[in-house]
Design a protein around this motif. Sequence first.
Motif, short mmCIF file in Angstrom:
data_model
loop_
_atom_site.label_atom_id
_atom_site.label_comp_id
_atom_site.label_asym_id
_atom_site.label_seq_id
_atom_site.Cartn_x
_atom_site.Cartn_y
_atom_site.Cartn_z
N SER A 14 4.17 11.08 1.63
CA SER A 14 5.44 11.45 0.99
C SER A 14 5.55 10.77 -0.37
O SER A 14 4.99 9.69 -0.60
CB SER A 14 6.62 11.03 1.87
N GLU A 15 6.30 11.40 -1.26
CA GLU A 15 6.47 10.88 -2.62
C GLU A 15 7.09 9.49 -2.60
O GLU A 15 6.67 8.59 -3.34
CB GLU A 15 7.32 11.84 -3.45
N LYS A 16 8.09 9.30 -1.74
CA LYS A 16 8.76 8.00 -1.64
C LYS A 16 7.78 6.90 -1.22
O LYS A 16 7.76 5.81 -1.79
CB LYS A 16 9.91 8.11 -0.62
N GLN A 17 6.97 7.20 -0.24
CA GLN A 17 6.00 6.23 0.27
C GLN A 17 4.92 5.94 -0.79
O GLN A 17 4.52 4.79 -0.98
CB GLN A 17 5.36 6.77 1.55
N PHE A 18 4.47 7.00 -1.46
CA PHE A 18 3.42 6.84 -2.46
C PHE A 18 3.90 6.00 -3.64
O PHE A 18 3.18 5.14 -4.15
CB PHE A 18 2.94 8.21 -2.93
#
Length: 205
Positions: A66-70
């Motif tokens: 996910s973008e948030k995790q990345f």
Amino acid sequence: MSKRHSAKYKLDRRLGENIWGRPKSPVNKREYGPGQHGQRRKGKLSDFGQQLRAKQKLKGHYGDISEKQFRKIYEEADRRKGETTENLIGLLESRLDALVYRAKFVPTIFAARQFVNHGHVMVNGRRVNIPSFRCRPGDVIEVREKSKQMALVLEAVQLAEREVPEYVEADHNKMTAKFVRVPALADVPFAVQMEPNLVIEYYSR
């Protein structure tokens, strides 16, 4: 075709590259993008376009995190001492799902995430079901006893399309693997050229 497979191959075709080196990738037959306009000549990408593409490719390689995790992984890489690009790759390769994939316990990174989620993996003798769990050098990863004869596992061990990298010591008889050291970018067996420097530029702009 399952959702996992369609998402995986769609990513390959969108980027126009076989980012996992899989023999069944549609890019092996058609290098142009999907859809009726896929064969149109592409214009030259802007600097931002190149950075975005590099981010999508690297993020996609690790199971489309996910973008948030990345972004959180990038921020930690940026805070750490040393070169941010090397830190970023080191953090990504230290994930449990990435190491399960590198050890060839499963055929794909998507399968690795699901395999860990379903509780088939132990780290240092303790069951861990979080794909993003960060392993440290010296950690021993093991497939649980009741999971060692799963068809998915037996198929993966026989795969000739990729080798276990030097920073992972895998014993496929015991179905164990040791995380030897955090790798540098040059150590990671990416099937295509990754450009983490452009990923850093994307987030730091």
